[in-house]
Design a protein around this motif. Structure first.
Motif: not given
Lengths: 135, 136
Positions: B123-134
């Protein structure tokens, strides 16, 4: 015209939301892997063709006026409709979770989510290129 | 259900397995706790129970540790006439703790804990990916 109104972005956002909801359900399944009587839940396969009509429709939510009120639309799998899994095996205590299967699903969910976010980033890059800005 | 709910649900899973581990430790530590005097009951094995309950703040089913039940199976007895808790015929009652069963339960708790931890990591990796979009 906002970014979200472009079909590519709304489709990808919807898919990402689907993965997010699925992750929650999988977390539930793993946490309750040893709860007697618990049956796992999962979402139906994501299908772009099925979801196309829903891209622009706004979700209806109920207002919580008290802290104890349940939020109906966001819980229980949200707009995607959580359904009980057809379990391969059920233990004598009535639990239908196979930890290995759940771990596989969690990993698949992560990889598909990464694919969706990568596509999202790529789409943004394409837009930038179209605008003549070097990314 | 957002990623934070997933993290919180997985956290309750970790919490439940920790509580279970504590009970297993209790059982194992008292595997030889006989009574002090004849007729006194030795330590009775305890069993943790789990319950799924709906948490409105998370919007999903979290796991909770329910009642700590007592194992009502028979105590074992050993012939030790010199023991202070020995009865008239020289037998001492020992707890109904089977170290083998406890060790197995411990393994199971460990595996389930790791599975929950895995959910947190993913889940943390997925959150990280979401932030990567920024970052674009």
């Amino acid at each position: 015209m906002g970014l979200m109104n472009m079909p590519v972005f709304s489709a990808l956002t919807d898919k990402m939301r689907w993965h997010q909801t699925r992750q929650g359900l999988l977390a539930e399944n793993v946490a309750n892997a040893e709860t007697p009587g618990y049956r796992g839940r999962d979402l139906a396969q994501y299908d772009f063709a099925d979801r196309q009509a829903g891209f622009s429709s706004a979700a209806v939510t109920t207002t919580a006026t008290q802290p104890m009120h349940f939020s109906v639309s966001s819980s229980e799998g949200g707009a995607f409709g959580a359904q009980r899994m057809a379990n391969f095996e059920i233990t004598p205590e009535g639990n239908g979770i196979t930890l290995e299967d759940e771990m596989m699903k969690v990993t698949t969910n992560l990889m598909d989510y990464q694919a969706a976010t990568s596509l999202y980033q790529k789409s943004i890059k394409i837009l930038r290129t179209a605008m003549g800005k070097q990314a | 259900m957002d990623f934070n709910s997933s993290l919180r649900i997985a956290a309750t899973g970790l919490h439940a397995q920790t509580a279970r581990m504590r009970v297993i430790a209790e059982n194992l530590a008292n595997a030889d706790s006989a009574g002090k005097a004849p007729g006194e009951e030795p330590y009775r094995r305890r069993i943790p129970t789990f319950e799924a309950s709906f948490d409105p703040s998370v919007g999903g089913k979290v796991v909770e540790v329910g009642r700590l039940a007592y194992d009502m199976s028979d105590f074992s007895s050993r012939y030790e006439p010199g023991h202070p808790a020995a009865d008239a015929s020289g037998y001492v009652q020992y707890p109904n703790v089977n170290p083998l069963i406890e060790a197995m339960d411990m393994r199971e708790a460990q595996r389930t804990y790791e599975a929950n931890l895995n959910v947190v990591t993913v889940t943390r990796q997925m959150l990280g990916r979401t932030l990567d979009i920024l970052r674009g």
